[in-house]
Design a protein around this motif. Structure first.
Motif, PDB file in Angstrom:
ATOM      1  N   UNK A 414       0.855  -1.196   0.000  1.00  0.00           N
ATOM      2  CA  UNK A 414       0.000   0.000   0.000  1.00  0.00           C
ATOM      3  C   UNK A 414       0.895   1.252   0.000  1.00  0.00           C
ATOM      4  N   UNK A 415       1.574   1.487  -1.138  1.00  0.00           N
ATOM      5  CA  UNK A 415       2.567   2.576  -1.204  1.00  0.00           C
ATOM      6  C   UNK A 415       2.010   3.978  -0.959  1.00  0.00           C
ATOM      7  N   UNK A 416       0.703   4.172  -1.131  1.00  0.00           N
ATOM      8  CA  UNK A 416       0.109   5.507  -0.932  1.00  0.00           C
ATOM      9  C   UNK A 416      -0.364   5.735   0.504  1.00  0.00           C
ATOM     10  N   UNK A 417      -0.143   4.749   1.379  1.00  0.00           N
ATOM     11  CA  UNK A 417      -0.613   4.875   2.771  1.00  0.00           C
ATOM     12  C   UNK A 417       0.214   5.898   3.539  1.00  0.00           C
ATOM     13  N   UNK A 418      -0.362   6.381   4.649  1.00  0.00           N
ATOM     14  CA  UNK A 418       0.355   7.255   5.581  1.00  0.00           C
ATOM     15  C   UNK A 418       1.070   6.358   6.593  1.00  0.00           C
ATOM     16  N   UNK A 419       2.321   6.671   6.894  1.00  0.00           N
ATOM     17  CA  UNK A 419       3.099   5.871   7.850  1.00  0.00           C
ATOM     18  C   UNK A 419       3.279   6.653   9.150  1.00  0.00           C
ATOM     19  N   UNK A 420       2.751   6.107  10.257  1.00  0.00           N
ATOM     20  CA  UNK A 420       2.917   6.708  11.589  1.00  0.00           C
ATOM     21  C   UNK A 420       3.289   5.575  12.543  1.00  0.00           C
ATOM     22  N   UNK A 421       4.544   5.485  12.933  1.00  0.00           N
ATOM     23  CA  UNK A 421       5.023   4.379  13.764  1.00  0.00           C
ATOM     24  C   UNK A 421       4.348   4.294  15.119  1.00  0.00           C
ATOM     25  N   UNK A 422       4.172   5.418  15.780  1.00  0.00           N
ATOM     26  CA  UNK A 422       3.561   5.440  17.118  1.00  0.00           C
ATOM     27  C   UNK A 422       2.087   5.075  17.007  1.00  0.00           C
ATOM     28  N   UNK A 423       1.688   3.946  17.581  1.00  0.00           N
ATOM     29  CA  UNK A 423       0.325   3.434  17.399  1.00  0.00           C
ATOM     30  C   UNK A 423      -0.733   4.382  17.966  1.00  0.00           C
ATOM     31  N   UNK A 424      -0.454   4.987  19.120  1.00  0.00           N
ATOM     32  CA  UNK A 424      -1.420   5.921  19.722  1.00  0.00           C
ATOM     33  C   UNK A 424      -1.635   7.134  18.816  1.00  0.00           C
ATOM     34  N   UNK A 425      -0.556   7.649  18.238  1.00  0.00           N
ATOM     35  CA  UNK A 425      -0.670   8.813  17.330  1.00  0.00           C
ATOM     36  C   UNK A 425      -1.379   8.414  16.038  1.00  0.00           C
ATOM     37  N   UNK A 426      -1.134   7.186  15.572  1.00  0.00           N
ATOM     38  CA  UNK A 426      -1.804   6.700  14.358  1.00  0.00           C
ATOM     39  C   UNK A 426      -3.311   6.614  14.577  1.00  0.00           C
ATOM     40  N   UNK A 427      -3.716   6.133  15.764  1.00  0.00           N
ATOM     41  CA  UNK A 427      -5.144   6.053  16.105  1.00  0.00           C
ATOM     42  C   UNK A 427      -5.740   7.453  16.182  1.00  0.00           C
ATOM     43  N   UNK A 428      -4.984   8.375  16.784  1.00  0.00           N
ATOM     44  CA  UNK A 428      -5.425   9.781  16.885  1.00  0.00           C
ATOM     45  C   UNK A 428      -5.667  10.379  15.502  1.00  0.00           C
ATOM     46  N   UNK A 429      -4.742  10.101  14.557  1.00  0.00           N
ATOM     47  CA  UNK A 429      -4.870  10.632  13.192  1.00  0.00           C
ATOM     48  C   UNK A 429      -6.076  10.006  12.489  1.00  0.00           C
ATOM     49  N   UNK A 430      -6.296   8.706  12.705  1.00  0.00           N
ATOM     50  CA  UNK A 430      -7.455   8.040  12.113  1.00  0.00           C
ATOM     51  C   UNK A 430      -8.758   8.675  12.573  1.00  0.00           C
ATOM     52  N   UNK A 431      -8.845   8.978  13.863  1.00  0.00           N
ATOM     53  CA  UNK A 431     -10.051   9.613  14.425  1.00  0.00           C
ATOM     54  C   UNK A 431     -10.200  11.034  13.882  1.00  0.00           C
ATOM     55  N   UNK A 432      -9.066  11.765  13.770  1.00  0.00           N
ATOM     56  CA  UNK A 432      -9.109  13.156  13.280  1.00  0.00           C
ATOM     57  C   UNK A 432      -9.707  13.227  11.872  1.00  0.00           C
ATOM     58  N   UNK A 433      -9.432  12.203  11.063  1.00  0.00           N
ATOM     59  CA  UNK A 433      -9.873  12.213   9.659  1.00  0.00           C
ATOM     60  C   UNK A 433     -11.363  11.902   9.485  1.00  0.00           C
ATOM     61  N   UNK A 434     -12.034  11.403  10.502  1.00  0.00           N
ATOM     62  CA  UNK A 434     -13.406  10.906  10.352  1.00  0.00           C
ATOM     63  C   UNK A 434     -14.428  11.998  10.075  1.00  0.00           C
ATOM     64  N   UNK A 435     -15.230  11.767   9.020  1.00  0.00           N
ATOM     65  CA  UNK A 435     -16.426  12.561   8.784  1.00  0.00           C
ATOM     66  C   UNK A 435     -17.625  11.778   9.303  1.00  0.00           C
ATOM     67  N   UNK A 436     -18.777  12.401   9.350  1.00  0.00           N
ATOM     68  CA  UNK A 436     -19.951  11.780   9.984  1.00  0.00           C
ATOM     69  C   UNK A 436     -20.420  10.504   9.284  1.00  0.00           C
ATOM     70  N   UNK A 437     -20.089  10.342   7.994  1.00  0.00           N
ATOM     71  CA  UNK A 437     -20.549   9.159   7.249  1.00  0.00           C
ATOM     72  C   UNK A 437     -19.453   8.098   7.116  1.00  0.00           C
ATOM     73  N   UNK A 438     -18.288   8.372   7.771  1.00  0.00           N
ATOM     74  CA  UNK A 438     -17.141   7.470   7.646  1.00  0.00           C
ATOM     75  C   UNK A 438     -17.120   6.406   8.735  1.00  0.00           C
ATOM     76  N   UNK A 439     -16.071   5.601   8.692  1.00  0.00           N
ATOM     77  CA  UNK A 439     -15.894   4.528   9.681  1.00  0.00           C
ATOM     78  C   UNK A 439     -14.396   4.311   9.857  1.00  0.00           C
ATOM     79  N   UNK A 440     -13.951   4.155  11.109  1.00  0.00           N
ATOM     80  CA  UNK A 440     -12.540   3.853  11.382  1.00  0.00           C
ATOM     81  C   UNK A 440     -12.429   2.431  11.905  1.00  0.00           C
TER      82      UNK A 440
END
Length: 471
Positions: A414-440
């Motif tokens: 998945x060469x276009x993916x975002x890489x964030x080594x710190x798992x807690x920060x990666x989860x934080x970024x996933x939540x930040x990106x969520x719109x009301x119709x999305x799913x994490x």
């Protein structure tokens, strides 16, 4: 009952035996030490230490010599299991063993719930620990060491549990951990690539799983098999060839067939065809794979004496298990799920399962474990790139490997993916990106309460971290 070397092994020796262990650190006065050769270390290296701590006998492979009596056998693990059953006799009258790559934890828990709904005193145990009417206790292995297994079964029987369901891992089956257990029914979910750090080929992996049916399940005991993959179909032929009572379930199930699935926000409406009769179910769980787990549990419940209509009715009341598409919370209506999916197939099923419930983007945060099958890393990356809309690659349990090297291997898929080594920060970024119709979806670790870095376990829970960011 007091045991001696005579009563346990037939030796001309009345030395009392106080217990058994395969861990030299746990040896105390009067115990038998099982010096078992393993893949990482050889128990025979610890014989002097065990004797010093009070071991009265050694169980090991043929040719082992020690300063105390040696019980030598070409299959010492099998003898260890038989000995564990003698030291901890008793088990629930009905004992179901469930094997397969994915779905074992949910299936045994769903079966426990159906039994309980039917008024039976039920329990289940495996990866997620032991759950019974008396409460919950943690466990360390999917299929525990034979001694821990028989101790658990004995304790459940003493609690009054009559019906128990357990997970059977390929490691446990290959290492004879379950060989002295009296199984009354068995189940099979599926077989996909996993544990290639332990099994050299898929054939070896299948043979290990098939041992449950060929060697351990009595010929007059029923078996419930999901026929959705070629391994399930092959296993049906094997079991029918043995003359076993086979119940086939799944999308292609001859006995319990999933006819229709209609997803909705809180779960899915099912139409099941059971022995030619149609039944409607409102399953309060998201994810198509949960339907497969539910029908396997349904089949096992019916084969262990639960009335069909009662068992079907129970499906409307099932609760999900920890770390299996577990809802950690929502952000503006967008769900955040935590799931244990850690294989290519598991990730594929997970993402396909949440798609019908998601109007917008699926965002996924995941990584791969270290010191485990490296071949699946790029494959899991490719699945994420194909089935999710936004991919964040992070660390799982790197163990003794370099975390960045593992991420690099995943990113090949998945060469276009975002890489964030710190798992807690990666989860934080996933939540930040969520719109009301999305799913994490946060995948890979599920119910786990720690992250393994090097030889240390750092406290870490995907569910708790997600809830902290959400709040």
């Amino acid at each position: 009952m007091t045991h001696t070397l005579r009563t346990l092994f037939g030796l001309d020796d009345d030395t009392p035996v106080t217990g058994l262990t395969a861990d030299s650190r746990q040896v105390t006065e009067g115990m038998v030490f099982a010096a078992l050769p393993g893949t990482a270390m050889d128990g025979r290296d610890f014989i002097p230490q065990a004797i010093e701590q009070g071991a009265v006998a050694i169980l090991s492979v043929t040719g082992t010599v020690a300063d105390v009596p040696v019980i030598a056998d070409s299959s010492p693990r099998l003898v260890y299991s038989q000995l564990a059953a003698k030291l901890f006799p008793g088990q629930p009258k009905t004992l179901v063993a469930m094997t397969g790559t994915n779905g074992k934890s949910s299936t045994v828990d769903f079966l426990r719930q159906i039994w309980a709904y039917a008024g039976l005193n039920a329990a289940c145990f495996g990866t997620l620990g032991v759950t019974s009417s008396a409460g919950y206790k943690p466990m360390t292995h999917t299929t525990p060491d034979a001694l821990a297994l028989h101790k658990t079964l004995s304790e459940l029987a003493a609690e009054g549990v009559t019906h128990a369901a357990m997970e059977a891992s390929s490691h446990g089956l290959k290492q004879y951990r379950m060989d002295a257990v009296k199984i009354t029914a068995s189940g099979f979910s599926n077989l996909t690539q996993d544990h290639f750090d332990y099994h050299p080929t898929m054939e070896d992996y299948f043979r290990a799983k098939a041992r449950l049916f060929i060697d351990l399940t009595p010929l007059d005991a029923p078996v419930v098999i999901n026929t959705n993959d070629k391994y399930g179909q092959h296993l049906v032929e094997v079991c029918q060839g043995l003359g076993q009572d086979v119940l086939q379930v799944g999308w292609t199930g001859a006995d319990i067939r999933i006819d229709e699935v209609m997803p909705h926000a809180a779960g899915q409406k099912l139409t099941l065809v059971i022995k030619g009769q149609r039944h409607k179910v409102d399953l309060p769980l998201a994810g198509e794979f949960q339907v497969l787990n539910a029908v396997a549990a349904l089949g096992l419940a019916m084969k262990t004496g639960v009335n069909k209509n009662k068992a079907v009715e129970a499906l409307n009341h099932l609760k999900g298990v920890a770390g299996r598409l577990e809802l950690a919370g929502t952000k503006d209506g967008a769900p955040v799920y935590v799931d244990f999916a850690h294989t290519e197939d598991g990730l594929d099923k997970l993402l396909r399962s949440v798609r019908p419930h998601t109007m917008g983007d699926i965002v996924i945060v995941f990584g791969c474990g270290g010191d485990r099958d490296p071949d699946k890393r790029a494959k899991m990356g490719a699945v994420a790139a194909k089935l999710a809309d936004q991919v964040i690659v992070t660390d799982d349990n790197p163990r003794t490997e370099d975390a960045a090297t593992i991420r690099k291997a995943v990113l090949k898929g998945c060469p276009d993916a975002t890489e964030i080594g710190d798992r807690a920060l990666a989860i934080s970024e996933g939540i930040r990106r969520l719109g009301s119709r999305d799913c994490l979806v946060i995948a890979g670790k599920g119910h786990e309460q720690g992250q393994i870095v090097g030889d240390k376990v750092i406290p870490f829970s995907d569910v708790e971290v997600a809830r902290e960011w959400l709040s």
